[in-house]
Design an enzyme around this catalytic site. Structure first.
Site, PDB file in Angstrom:
ATOM      1  CE1 TYR A   1     122.434  76.602  36.774  1.00 50.96           C
ATOM      2  CE2 TYR A   1     123.354  78.793  37.128  1.00 50.96           C
ATOM      3  CZ  TYR A   1     122.357  77.978  36.617  1.00 50.96           C
ATOM      4  OH  TYR A   1     121.305  78.532  35.966  1.00 50.96           O
TER       5      TYR A   1
ATOM      6  CE  LYS B   1     101.408  54.209  50.291  1.00 45.10           C
ATOM      7  NZ  LYS B   1     101.279  52.866  50.833  1.00 45.10           N
TER       8      LYS B   1
END
Ligand SMILES: NC(=O)c1ccc[n+]([C@@H]2O[C@H](COP(=O)([O-])OP(=O)(O)OC[C@H]3O[C@@H](n4cnc5c(N)ncnc54)[C@H](O)[C@@H]3O)[C@@H](O)[C@H]2O)c1
Ligand SMILES: O=C(O)C[C@H](O)C(=O)O
Ligand SMILES: [Mg+2]
Length: 473
Positions: free
Chosen positions: A113, A168
């Site tokens: 970060y 899916k």
């Protein structure tokens, strides 16, 4: 109502049972209403009461209600709770996101970060192609729907479509290690869908369009393919067509017929029906007739609002016959259902040519149930996992995307789809092939790897691969 029970419709009855009640009373009540006991567990036991969980397969909601009523009427039995195994598996959704790098201290944080991340951002700003090595792009696929053609349930909207799209995404991960997530759009506007998918495309290595109804799905896919530089693949069209062709290649071996001689009848000329028709034309089938609920047999000379029906009339029905599906099926060698539940009857099957092949692929309820059709057909297949010969696009989309992502293909083209179909068909060996086994199981671990390999080879040969993966020259 009695009917065929299904492993996918299982309820768990929590019962308080007084000691005087013999278990056979419960077993009889379940049996008489057509249920099947799958498991019995003791939750607690005391002198005055036993609490048991009885897991029962039922055939439908009506059967479930009848069974519960019948069990609750037995003196000395109390129904504490009824839960549904399928719903339990959906509690809280079926997916979550994990990070790959631990963040244990300030040092870690300063790399993943601020401030360290900024240098990576600038490297990407200078060379966006590095997204394939420095971001999740290379292994991430968007599963995009507008909820307008969810399975055979129709236009049930984007929220109701979520469980299928989560499913899916799970299959992408479980079968092929691909990260994907559901993007269910609250719009049916073609231009808006195209614009949204183009806007989110930077994150993804590929776009899997799912359950978008026809004819809008054709334009959405065509435009996105033209306007994006990553593979765009409408699963209901091409995944289905690949698997259907694989199944037919093997089924024809059993009945000893050739692609060029057969008559194929389609029920349903939507996304899946059109793509499967195109695939069969490419594979050399000459006699195809398509019918839908709304217009009957599609033929030349009729004026259709749907532009795809005009195309269909020009490319099928060589004898230009008219009438209904029931007329079309006369003398057919193969029936392919990509429409809705229970649209054909035994009488229709009796009109087919010798050794009928029936692919009743509508989900979740096929055009005819195997137990009804079986005495009249030689090869029977459905899209479901609870019958033999599961013809479902899950046999295609994980492997075809694995291949496309691994060679950073710019598209999934005809050559890659054809290669995938032959790869799937080839997994069933000549010595294994029989009426109940024309297509490999979804759990056959050779499927994804074989499809991947053949798809990469086809991508390289046809010039859409941007990278040559290890092991390919
Ligand atoms: N097994 C598989 O892998 C697979 C893959 C894709 C689609 N399907 C199934 O195929 C069907 C169609 O899907 P699609 O994506 O092409 O949808 P679509 O909305 O694009 O097209 C649906 C077509 O089926 C017809 N139809 C729908 N309900 C019908 C009914 N009750 N009776 C007769 N005709 C009916 C419509 O007129 C239309 O021609 C669905 O049931 C879907 O579950 C199965
Ligand atoms: O989702 C499935 O099981 C297959 C197919 O995509 C369908 O829409 O029916
Ligand atoms: Mg689908």
């Amino acid at each position: 109502m009695k009917g065929q029970t299904s492993g996918s419709y299982t309820i768990i009855l929590r019962l308080e049972i007084e000691p005087a009640v013999p278990f056979i009373r419960i077993a009889n009540a379940v049996h008489e209403t057509g249920g099947e006991i799958a498991a019995v567990d003791i939750v607690s036991k005391s002198k005055n009461m036993t609490v048991r969980d009885i897991t029962v397969s039922v055939s439908n909601a009506e059967n479930e209600a009848e069974l519960i009523e019948s069990v609750s009427k037995i003196p000395g039995i109390g129904v504490v709770n009824v839960s549904d195994r399928t719903f339990l598996m959906h509690l809280g959704g079926k997916l979550e996101v994990h990070s790959k790098v631990p963040i244990k201290n300030r040092d870690d944080l300063s790399h993943v970060y601020t401030p360290g991340v900024a240098r990576v951002c600038m490297a990407l700003h200078e060379d966006p192609a590095k997204a394939y090595s420095l971001t999740i792009k290379r292994n991430t696929v968007a599963v995009v729907t507008d909820g307008t053609a969810v399975l055979g349930l129709g236009d049930i909207g984007p929220i109701a479509a979520m469980p299928v799209m989560e499913g899916k995404a799970m299959l992408f991960k479980e079968m092929a290690g691909i990260d994907s997530f559901p993007i269910c759009l609250n719009t049916k506007n073609t231009e808006e869908i195209i614009a949204i998918v183009k806007s989110i495309a930077p994150v993804f290595g590929g776009i899997n369009l799912e359950d978008i109804s026809s004819p809008r799905c054709f334009e959405i896919e065509e435009r996105l393919k033209r306007e994006l530089y990553i593979p765009v693949f409408h699963d209901d069209q091409h995944g289905t067509a690949v698997v259907m062709l694989a199944g037919l290649i093997n089924a024809l071996k059993i009945v000893g017929k050739n692609m060029s001689d057969i008559k194929v009848v389609f029920s349903g000329i939507g996304a899946a029906g059109v793509a499967c028709t195109k695939m069969l034309l490419a594979a050399g089938v000459k006699h195809i007739v398509g019918a839908t609920r709304s217009v009957g047999i599609v033929h030349r000379g009729a004026a259709y609002d749907n532009p795809m029906f005009q195309w269909y009339a020009q490319h099928s029905n060589p004898d230009n016959v008219t009438g209904s599906l029931s007329d079309a099926i006369d003398g057919a060698d193969v029936f392919i259902g990509l429409s809705g539940p229970n649209v054909i009857t035994v009488e229709d099957l009796k009109k087919m040519a010798r050794d009928p092949i029936v692919f009743a692929m509508a989900n979740p309820t096929p055009e005819i149930l195997p137990e009804v059709a079986e005495p009249y057909v030689r090869v029977m297949a459905t899209g479901r996992s609870d019958y033999p010969n599961q013809l479902n696009n899950v046999l295609c989309f994980p492997g075809i995307f694995r291949g496309a992502l691994d060679c950073q293909a710019t598209a999934i083209n005809e050559e890659m789809k054809l290669a995938a179909a032959y790869a799937i068909a080839s997994i069933v060996g000549e010595d294994e092939l029989n009426e109940q086994y024309i297509i490999p199981s979804v759990f056959n671990n050779r499927v994804v790897e074989t499809v991947r390999k053949k798809v990469i080879e086809a991508a390289m040969k046809s010039g859409v691969a941007r990278k040559i993966p290890h092991g390919f020259a």
